[in-house]
Motif scaffolding. Structure first.
Motif, PDB file in Angstrom:
ATOM      1  N   GLY A   1       1.665  -0.930   3.870  1.00 57.39           N
ATOM      2  CA  GLY A   1       0.249  -0.684   4.117  1.00 57.39           C
ATOM      3  C   GLY A   1      -0.015   0.006   5.432  1.00 57.39           C
ATOM      4  N   ALA A   2       0.828  -0.251   6.448  1.00 53.48           N
ATOM      5  CA  ALA A   2       0.580   0.292   7.784  1.00 53.48           C
ATOM      6  C   ALA A   2       0.675   1.811   7.826  1.00 53.48           C
ATOM      7  N   ASP A   3       1.620   2.390   7.079  1.00 58.46           N
ATOM      8  CA  ASP A   3       1.753   3.850   7.149  1.00 58.46           C
ATOM      9  C   ASP A   3       1.279   4.558   5.887  1.00 58.46           C
ATOM     10  N   GLY A   4       0.657   3.803   4.962  1.00 60.65           N
ATOM     11  CA  GLY A   4       0.056   4.424   3.791  1.00 60.65           C
ATOM     12  C   GLY A   4       1.022   4.814   2.695  1.00 60.65           C
ATOM     13  N   TRP A   5       2.277   4.373   2.813  1.00 55.62           N
ATOM     14  CA  TRP A   5       3.250   4.658   1.754  1.00 55.62           C
ATOM     15  C   TRP A   5       3.184   3.511   0.757  1.00 55.62           C
ATOM     16  N   ILE A   6       2.501   3.728  -0.354  1.00 55.10           N
ATOM     17  CA  ILE A   6       2.268   2.665  -1.326  1.00 55.10           C
ATOM     18  C   ILE A   6       3.216   2.866  -2.511  1.00 55.10           C
ATOM     19  N   PRO A   7       4.098   1.911  -2.756  1.00 54.48           N
ATOM     20  CA  PRO A   7       5.040   2.077  -3.865  1.00 54.48           C
ATOM     21  C   PRO A   7       4.353   1.955  -5.213  1.00 54.48           C
ATOM     22  N   ARG A   8       4.793   2.765  -6.153  1.00 61.08           N
ATOM     23  CA  ARG A   8       4.318   2.637  -7.531  1.00 61.08           C
ATOM     24  C   ARG A   8       5.072   1.522  -8.236  1.00 61.08           C
ATOM     25  N   VAL A   9       6.352   1.370  -7.861  1.00 57.13           N
ATOM     26  CA  VAL A   9       7.200   0.318  -8.410  1.00 57.13           C
ATOM     27  C   VAL A   9       7.940  -0.347  -7.265  1.00 57.13           C
ATOM     28  N   MET A  10       7.991  -1.673  -7.286  1.00 52.29           N
ATOM     29  CA  MET A  10       8.819  -2.420  -6.355  1.00 52.29           C
ATOM     30  C   MET A  10       9.910  -3.112  -7.162  1.00 52.29           C
ATOM     31  N   GLN A  11      11.170  -2.751  -6.903  1.00 48.75           N
ATOM     32  CA  GLN A  11      12.281  -3.429  -7.557  1.00 48.75           C
ATOM     33  C   GLN A  11      12.760  -4.549  -6.644  1.00 48.75           C
ATOM     34  N   LEU A  12      12.672  -5.769  -7.129  1.00 48.98           N
ATOM     35  CA  LEU A  12      12.979  -6.971  -6.358  1.00 48.98           C
ATOM     36  C   LEU A  12      14.285  -7.563  -6.861  1.00 48.98           C
ATOM     37  N   ASN A  13      15.000  -8.246  -5.973  1.00 51.85           N
ATOM     38  CA  ASN A  13      16.351  -8.682  -6.299  1.00 51.85           C
ATOM     39  C   ASN A  13      16.594 -10.118  -5.854  1.00 51.85           C
ATOM     40  N   ASP A  14      16.780 -10.993  -6.826  1.00 47.59           N
ATOM     41  CA  ASP A  14      17.112 -12.400  -6.607  1.00 47.59           C
ATOM     42  C   ASP A  14      16.027 -13.132  -5.822  1.00 47.59           C
ATOM     43  N   TRP A  15      16.254 -14.427  -5.566  1.00 51.02           N
ATOM     44  CA  TRP A  15      15.177 -15.296  -5.092  1.00 51.02           C
ATOM     45  C   TRP A  15      14.634 -14.883  -3.736  1.00 51.02           C
ATOM     46  N   HIS A  16      15.419 -14.196  -2.926  1.00 51.57           N
ATOM     47  CA  HIS A  16      15.002 -13.834  -1.573  1.00 51.57           C
ATOM     48  C   HIS A  16      13.810 -12.879  -1.575  1.00 51.57           C
TER      49      HIS A  16
ATOM     50  N   ARG B   1      -2.619  -9.685  -1.732  1.00 58.39           N
ATOM     51  CA  ARG B   1      -2.928  -8.462  -0.983  1.00 58.39           C
ATOM     52  C   ARG B   1      -3.978  -7.615  -1.699  1.00 58.39           C
ATOM     53  N   ARG B   2      -3.913  -7.575  -3.037  1.00 59.69           N
ATOM     54  CA  ARG B   2      -4.849  -6.744  -3.802  1.00 59.69           C
ATOM     55  C   ARG B   2      -6.294  -7.192  -3.621  1.00 59.69           C
ATOM     56  N   LYS B   3      -6.499  -8.447  -3.244  1.00 54.94           N
ATOM     57  CA  LYS B   3      -7.860  -8.942  -3.050  1.00 54.94           C
ATOM     58  C   LYS B   3      -8.561  -8.225  -1.895  1.00 54.94           C
ATOM     59  N   ARG B   4      -7.781  -7.720  -0.952  1.00 57.21           N
ATOM     60  CA  ARG B   4      -8.377  -7.049   0.205  1.00 57.21           C
ATOM     61  C   ARG B   4      -7.866  -5.630   0.424  1.00 57.21           C
ATOM     62  N   ASP B   5      -6.965  -5.156  -0.446  1.00 58.62           N
ATOM     63  CA  ASP B   5      -6.406  -3.821  -0.277  1.00 58.62           C
ATOM     64  C   ASP B   5      -6.192  -3.200  -1.653  1.00 58.62           C
ATOM     65  N   ALA B   6      -7.142  -2.384  -2.081  1.00 54.67           N
ATOM     66  CA  ALA B   6      -7.105  -1.807  -3.430  1.00 54.67           C
ATOM     67  C   ALA B   6      -5.979  -0.802  -3.612  1.00 54.67           C
ATOM     68  N   ARG B   7      -5.354  -0.363  -2.519  1.00 53.87           N
ATOM     69  CA  ARG B   7      -4.275   0.617  -2.644  1.00 53.87           C
ATOM     70  C   ARG B   7      -3.089   0.065  -3.433  1.00 53.87           C
ATOM     71  N   PHE B   8      -2.919  -1.251  -3.447  1.00 55.27           N
ATOM     72  CA  PHE B   8      -1.797  -1.860  -4.155  1.00 55.27           C
ATOM     73  C   PHE B   8      -2.142  -2.251  -5.590  1.00 55.27           C
ATOM     74  N   ALA B   9      -3.320  -1.845  -6.058  1.00 62.96           N
ATOM     75  CA  ALA B   9      -3.781  -2.281  -7.379  1.00 62.96           C
ATOM     76  C   ALA B   9      -2.857  -1.821  -8.500  1.00 62.96           C
ATOM     77  N   GLN B  10      -2.231  -0.664  -8.339  1.00 63.58           N
ATOM     78  CA  GLN B  10      -1.388  -0.097  -9.402  1.00 63.58           C
ATOM     79  C   GLN B  10       0.113  -0.335  -9.160  1.00 63.58           C
ATOM     80  N   THR B  11       0.468  -1.057  -8.112  1.00 62.98           N
ATOM     81  CA  THR B  11       1.887  -1.324  -7.833  1.00 62.98           C
ATOM     82  C   THR B  11       2.446  -2.323  -8.847  1.00 62.98           C
ATOM     83  N   LYS B  12       3.528  -1.941  -9.508  1.00 63.55           N
ATOM     84  CA  LYS B  12       4.170  -2.800 -10.501  1.00 63.55           C
ATOM     85  C   LYS B  12       5.454  -3.390  -9.916  1.00 63.55           C
TER      86      LYS B  12
END
Length: 558
Positions: free
Chosen positions: A126-141, A152-163
């Motif tokens: 959010g700080a530099d405006g680079w909003i991912p379209r997809v976040m690939q997450l790995n294991d419990w960490h 975050r989406r409640k106060r930042d609409a830029r992440f509304a489409q991030t999957k």
């Protein structure tokens, strides 16, 4: 497409298992396919010792931690491949000797460490405006990320489409913590429910992603089925069955540049499938290094593994005497359970000409074992994917594996039928039983000694198999496109279908036999595309073989 790859490990900077290798290789393939990729990882002390990077940018920001400020630094570097590496630094949390813990135990504040790391990832995006379209997450960490994105989406609409795509590398490690640590999570109390974080009165990080990520993947198709069973579902088989339409198994790949017997600096002689002579040189070098009797005709079995019961090390110890009785050798490399380490060392001391053990993680020696051994043994009780069997195939070292997870997806058992059709590349046994394992080893030794031509065919089939990351990345990217714009993918299929039908109608009155043949071909294509719209089908080996036979028949008829 902007893709964020979030991981607790990143080779070669901080690695304890296969996750680090995946994090190094997969984002690179995404970038080569034309996507913008950022890899987010913690900045560990042990990583700092290996880092020789020129930082492109450095920034800092503050997160609230139990009412107190917690400062993170962001260190950004773009690799020669164009992948952006983003290390998030907080010495209070990550300036420690280990990644997850020390002396076999985890750090008591691991929930706090990785919860803040995940919040820092979102904050830095959010700080530099680079909003991912997809976040690939790995294991419990990284499994809390879907919940942090909800908040975050409640106060930042830029992440509304991030999957979010959550990849399960090992379901057994779930990030379970007592409920009193919920304050570390930094989420409202309404997230502590059975549908999100709570699991039988405890915090379960893995559950947050299993229940809330947009898509789930595992590291092999067989493991995706296994974790839907009571035996290997680790308490989540019911949840995974309910979400099975959003669960996909995609095999890991291997780095075919780092693991290449034709150009491996860690082995004494290069070789290829067409010219395998150098493998004998590697075998002699391995026997010398491990202190085994030098004998080119003695079957040499290699083992490189974490020395735990999950990897079947206790089965090796139980069946050792019978396994080596035909006159074989075994070389073992790894670290793990102290009791299993001691038992292996004691067994090697009793038979120094036949068995050698090295208690260590040694990258160079692991390459030499893969190149110098004739066979590679993996009797795992479960194996989500496994990499060593793929390294073995690549090096012409015939794998002997249990029929589970990624081992089942990559190794084709030697039978008269598979030898005849050229698909046999190893030996497979079904039960986690020392007797079955020994029988499989004896079968391999028998083929090695009695039919060297067939043995070469088995080696050749393994060495020719495509196990590159480029192929796996294409499967992930197809999945990403489906969840980002599900209608677009099916619309494209529909457009192709309509085009095929139009061509069929235009040529319906085609002249003579040639026109009729073209009409039938286009009709077949239209039918195939229609079936894809109704239900996507995978091309199994059986279907590929059937297609090949049909093409050969058409060629003969023509």
């Amino acid at each position: 497409m902007n893709i964020a790859f979030v991981t607790a490990e990143l080779a070669p900077f901080a690695k304890e298992g296969g996750l680090g290798d995946v994090a190094a290789a997969l984002p690179r393939e995404y970038r080569r396919a034309g996507h913008h990729v950022r890899v987010y990882a913690p900045y560990y002390t042990l990583a700092a010792k290996r880092l020789e990077l020129a930082w492109d940018t450095q920034r800092s920001f503050v997160l609230a931690c139990r009412g107190a400020p917690c400062r993170f630094g962001l260190y950004h570097h773009r690799t020669d491949d164009g992948v952006d590496i983003c290390f998030l630094r907080c010495d209070e949390l990550f300036a420690r000797p280990g990644i997850y813990g020390e002396n076999g135990g985890g750090y008591p504040d691991n929930l706090l460490r990785f919860a803040l790391f995940q919040q820092a990832v979102i904050e830095s995006c959010g700080a530099d405006g680079w909003i991912p379209r997809v976040m690939q997450l790995n294991d419990w960490h990284t499994a809390l990320m879907p919940l942090y994105l909800m908040e975050r989406r409640k106060r930042d609409a830029r992440f509304a489409q991030t999957k979010t795509v959550f990849t399960i590398h090992n379901l057994a490690f779930q990030g379970v913590f007592p409920s009193w640590q919920y304050e570390y999570v930094n989420l409202p109390v309404n997230y502590y429910t059975p549908g999100r974080l709570e699991h039988f009165g405890e915090i379960n990080c893995m559950k947050a992603a299993l229940a809330n990520a947009n898509m789930l993947t595992t590291v092999s198709p067989a493991y995706a089925l296994e974790i839907q069973t009571g035996e290997l579902g680790c308490g989540f088989d019911g949840l995974l069955r309910r979400r099975r339409k959003r669960l996909l198994g995609i095999l890991n790949g291997i780095d075919t540049d780092a693991w290449n017997p034709a150009a491996d600096p860690a082995i004494p002689a290069a070789y290829t499938a067409a010219h395998p002579e150098g493998k004998a040189v590697c075998k002699a070098a391995l026997q010398r290094e491990m202190g085994l009797a030098e004998s080119p005709d003695t079957p040499l079995i290699g083992v490189v593994a974490r020395l735990t019961s999950q990897k079947g090390i206790d089965l090796i110890l139980e069946g050792l005497q019978n396994m080596l009785s035909p006159g074989a050798q075994i070389a073992v490399l790894g670290k793990g359970d102290p009791a299993l380490e001691a038992a292996l060392v004691a067994a090697a001391e009793q038979r120094p000409a036949e068995m050698a053990v090295r208690i260590a993680f040694d990258e160079r020696l692991s390459h030499l074992i893969e190149a110098g051994a004739d066979m590679f043994l993996m009797p795992s009780r479960f194996e989500p994917c496994g990499l060593n069997q793929m390294y073995s195939l690549r090096y012409g070292t015939v794998p002997i594996v249990r029929n589970t997870g990624g081992l089942a997806d990559t190794v084709v058992n030697v039978t008269p039928e598979t030898l005849h059709d050229g698909t046999a590349n190893g030996f497979v046994f079904n039960l986690a039983d020392a007797g079955e394992m020994v029988n499989a080893v004896h079968n391999a030794i028998t083929l090695y000694r009695t039919d060297r031509r067939a043995w070469r065919l088995v080696q050749f089939a393994g060495m020719m198999r495509n196990m590159s990351w480029a192929r796996r990345a294409a499967e992930y990217l197809h999945l990403f496109r489906q969840i980002v714009a599900p209608g677009v993918t099916r619309k494209a299929e529909g457009t192709r279908l309509k085009a095929a039908v139009r061509k069929t109608k235009v040529r319906k009155a085609g002249a003579g036999k040639a026109g009729g043949t073209r009409q039938k071909a286009h009709a077949r294509k239209a039918k195939l595309l229609a079936s894809r719209l109704e239900r996507p089908r995978r091309r199994t080996p059986a279907r590929r073989a059937a297609g090949s036979r049909a093409r050969q028949g058409n060629a003969i008829r023509r």
